[in-house]
Design a protein around this motif. Sequence first.
Motif, PDB file in Angstrom:
ATOM      1  N   SER A 123      13.016  23.843 -20.527  1.00  0.00           N
ATOM      2  CA  SER A 123      12.944  22.557 -19.836  1.00  0.00           C
ATOM      3  C   SER A 123      11.627  21.857 -20.167  1.00  0.00           C
ATOM      4  O   SER A 123      10.612  22.505 -20.446  1.00  0.00           O
ATOM      5  CB  SER A 123      13.059  22.758 -18.320  1.00  0.00           C
ATOM      6  OG  SER A 123      14.335  23.249 -17.973  1.00  0.00           O
ATOM      7  N   HIS A 124      11.636  20.524 -20.096  1.00  0.00           N
ATOM      8  CA  HIS A 124      10.450  19.741 -20.446  1.00  0.00           C
ATOM      9  C   HIS A 124       9.417  19.810 -19.320  1.00  0.00           C
ATOM     10  O   HIS A 124       9.695  19.413 -18.186  1.00  0.00           O
ATOM     11  CB  HIS A 124      10.832  18.288 -20.715  1.00  0.00           C
ATOM     12  CG  HIS A 124      11.777  18.125 -21.865  1.00  0.00           C
ATOM     13  ND1 HIS A 124      11.475  18.513 -23.150  1.00  0.00           N
ATOM     14  CD2 HIS A 124      13.037  17.614 -21.913  1.00  0.00           C
ATOM     15  CE1 HIS A 124      12.490  18.241 -23.956  1.00  0.00           C
ATOM     16  NE2 HIS A 124      13.465  17.710 -23.227  1.00  0.00           N
ATOM     17  N   ALA A 184      12.884  11.767 -28.798  1.00  0.00           N
ATOM     18  CA  ALA A 184      11.426  11.692 -28.900  1.00  0.00           C
ATOM     19  C   ALA A 184      10.805  13.075 -28.702  1.00  0.00           C
ATOM     20  O   ALA A 184       9.795  13.412 -29.334  1.00  0.00           O
ATOM     21  CB  ALA A 184      10.890  10.712 -27.870  1.00  0.00           C
ATOM     22  N   ALA A 185      11.408  13.890 -27.829  1.00  0.00           N
ATOM     23  CA  ALA A 185      10.881  15.224 -27.573  1.00  0.00           C
ATOM     24  C   ALA A 185      10.900  16.084 -28.829  1.00  0.00           C
ATOM     25  O   ALA A 185      10.041  16.958 -29.002  1.00  0.00           O
ATOM     26  CB  ALA A 185      11.695  15.897 -26.469  1.00  0.00           C
ATOM     27  N   ARG A 186      11.844  15.814 -29.728  1.00  0.00           N
ATOM     28  CA  ARG A 186      11.918  16.578 -30.974  1.00  0.00           C
ATOM     29  C   ARG A 186      10.743  16.263 -31.902  1.00  0.00           C
ATOM     30  O   ARG A 186      10.500  16.985 -32.865  1.00  0.00           O
ATOM     31  CB  ARG A 186      13.243  16.310 -31.680  1.00  0.00           C
ATOM     32  CG  ARG A 186      14.454  16.847 -30.920  1.00  0.00           C
ATOM     33  CD  ARG A 186      15.692  16.808 -31.788  1.00  0.00           C
ATOM     34  NE  ARG A 186      16.861  17.359 -31.099  1.00  0.00           N
ATOM     35  CZ  ARG A 186      18.032  17.581 -31.684  1.00  0.00           C
ATOM     36  NH1 ARG A 186      18.191  17.278 -32.977  1.00  0.00           N
ATOM     37  NH2 ARG A 186      19.041  18.080 -31.009  1.00  0.00           N
ATOM     38  N   GLN A 187      10.033  15.189 -31.576  1.00  0.00           N
ATOM     39  CA  GLN A 187       8.819  14.859 -32.323  1.00  0.00           C
ATOM     40  C   GLN A 187       7.589  14.953 -31.414  1.00  0.00           C
ATOM     41  O   GLN A 187       6.578  14.297 -31.640  1.00  0.00           O
ATOM     42  CB  GLN A 187       8.938  13.451 -32.937  1.00  0.00           C
ATOM     43  CG  GLN A 187      10.071  13.321 -33.944  1.00  0.00           C
ATOM     44  CD  GLN A 187      10.083  11.977 -34.655  1.00  0.00           C
ATOM     45  OE1 GLN A 187       9.058  11.544 -35.205  1.00  0.00           O
ATOM     46  NE2 GLN A 187      11.246  11.320 -34.679  1.00  0.00           N
ATOM     47  N   ASP A 188       7.717  15.800 -30.382  1.00  0.00           N
ATOM     48  CA  ASP A 188       6.625  16.063 -29.437  1.00  0.00           C
ATOM     49  C   ASP A 188       6.135  14.795 -28.742  1.00  0.00           C
ATOM     50  O   ASP A 188       4.932  14.649 -28.447  1.00  0.00           O
ATOM     51  CB  ASP A 188       5.453  16.746 -30.153  1.00  0.00           C
ATOM     52  CG  ASP A 188       5.836  18.095 -30.746  1.00  0.00           C
ATOM     53  OD1 ASP A 188       6.641  18.812 -30.107  1.00  0.00           O
ATOM     54  OD2 ASP A 188       5.350  18.428 -31.846  1.00  0.00           O
ATOM     55  N   TYR A 201       8.928   9.078 -21.909  1.00  0.00           N
ATOM     56  CA  TYR A 201       9.162   9.137 -20.450  1.00  0.00           C
ATOM     57  C   TYR A 201       8.378   8.032 -19.751  1.00  0.00           C
ATOM     58  O   TYR A 201       8.931   7.283 -18.925  1.00  0.00           O
ATOM     59  CB  TYR A 201       8.760  10.537 -19.955  1.00  0.00           C
ATOM     60  CG  TYR A 201       8.389  10.662 -18.507  1.00  0.00           C
ATOM     61  CD1 TYR A 201       9.349  10.889 -17.530  1.00  0.00           C
ATOM     62  CD2 TYR A 201       7.041  10.595 -18.107  1.00  0.00           C
ATOM     63  CE1 TYR A 201       8.997  11.033 -16.191  1.00  0.00           C
ATOM     64  CE2 TYR A 201       6.674  10.740 -16.784  1.00  0.00           C
ATOM     65  CZ  TYR A 201       7.659  10.943 -15.820  1.00  0.00           C
ATOM     66  OH  TYR A 201       7.301  11.084 -14.504  1.00  0.00           O
ATOM     67  N   GLN A 202       7.112   7.900 -20.084  1.00  0.00           N
ATOM     68  CA  GLN A 202       6.284   6.878 -19.448  1.00  0.00           C
ATOM     69  C   GLN A 202       6.723   5.474 -19.877  1.00  0.00           C
ATOM     70  O   GLN A 202       6.776   4.547 -19.051  1.00  0.00           O
ATOM     71  CB  GLN A 202       4.812   7.110 -19.801  1.00  0.00           C
ATOM     72  CG  GLN A 202       4.253   8.385 -19.181  1.00  0.00           C
ATOM     73  CD  GLN A 202       2.857   8.719 -19.671  1.00  0.00           C
ATOM     74  OE1 GLN A 202       2.486   8.386 -20.802  1.00  0.00           O
ATOM     75  NE2 GLN A 202       2.067   9.393 -18.824  1.00  0.00           N
ATOM     76  N   GLY A 235       5.021   5.575 -32.743  1.00  0.00           N
ATOM     77  CA  GLY A 235       4.666   6.131 -34.043  1.00  0.00           C
ATOM     78  C   GLY A 235       5.599   7.226 -34.525  1.00  0.00           C
ATOM     79  O   GLY A 235       5.194   8.070 -35.346  1.00  0.00           O
ATOM     80  N   LEU A 236       6.824   7.242 -34.052  1.00  0.00           N
ATOM     81  CA  LEU A 236       7.774   8.283 -34.451  1.00  0.00           C
ATOM     82  C   LEU A 236       8.410   7.935 -35.793  1.00  0.00           C
ATOM     83  O   LEU A 236       8.448   6.762 -36.210  1.00  0.00           O
ATOM     84  CB  LEU A 236       8.864   8.449 -33.387  1.00  0.00           C
ATOM     85  CG  LEU A 236       8.402   8.780 -31.972  1.00  0.00           C
ATOM     86  CD1 LEU A 236       9.608   9.004 -31.070  1.00  0.00           C
ATOM     87  CD2 LEU A 236       7.475   9.984 -31.948  1.00  0.00           C
TER      88      LEU A 236
END
Length: 269
Positions: free
Chosen positions: A100-101, A167-171, A177-178, A206-207
């Motif tokens: 989980s995040h 986005a989580a896959r690119q940290d 989220y924000q 910047g992804l």
Amino acid sequence: MSNKTSRRPKPSEGTARPAGGPKRSGSANARNATAAARSRKAGGKAAKAIRNQGMSTNMKVTLALLGVVLVGLGALFVVVQRGSDDARAAAAERVVRDDSHRLSVAADGRVTVVEFLDFECPSCAAVYPAVEQLRAEYDGRIDYVVRNYPLPMHANAMNAALAVEAAARQDAFEGMYQKLFETQRTWGNQSQDQAATFEGYARELGLDVDRYRADVADPATAARVDTDREDGSAAGVTGTPTFFVNGERFDGQPTYAGLKAAVDAALAE
């Protein structure tokens, strides 16, 4: 001198009958009646005794059956209670998963706050500043976990969940989220598809946009969102935002003061 001769009286004339002849027959009848009455009384007592004995046996059988039923009900209660406890434990385990995040992480892991949210939900956006304040105050002291629970009533809730997962896959989970909450008023409550808007946020963060697009379209991304939603439903989530503190649902007011009180209580245990 008289020539008449005297005659002897006939037995039936002037002769008394022997006493007691007919009376003997009456006394015997009385004795027979008394004996019969005694016999009937004795028979009645015997019948009553038999009936009483039968009632006692029936009562014993009834009590034995009642005992069996009570034992069965007791065993059933234990099984149901144990099953209910197991179900609650299983649901608590699903509140947060290893992958989980986590927006905040504590070294000791004593307190974990989990929020099931919908990025298009106005109430989630309203509580967002309180959550950020809580995270800042308890930085390093609590784990703060975010999980997706997009509601079908919001047209772009699923698109937003896919955007944050890609986005989580690119940290960049926290950044997206924000961004989604801070800009919700511009894209929320819209009937038009906002996927292009979210792609623009990815570019601003910047992804790698090509990779972002591929991750949004990846069925595994949608599957992860579905897992969050299924876990939430299993834990009793029906709306957003819904918070859990150490696996227990928080039913207080979702304000900074309310969440702070729950965190302080958990830290004091």
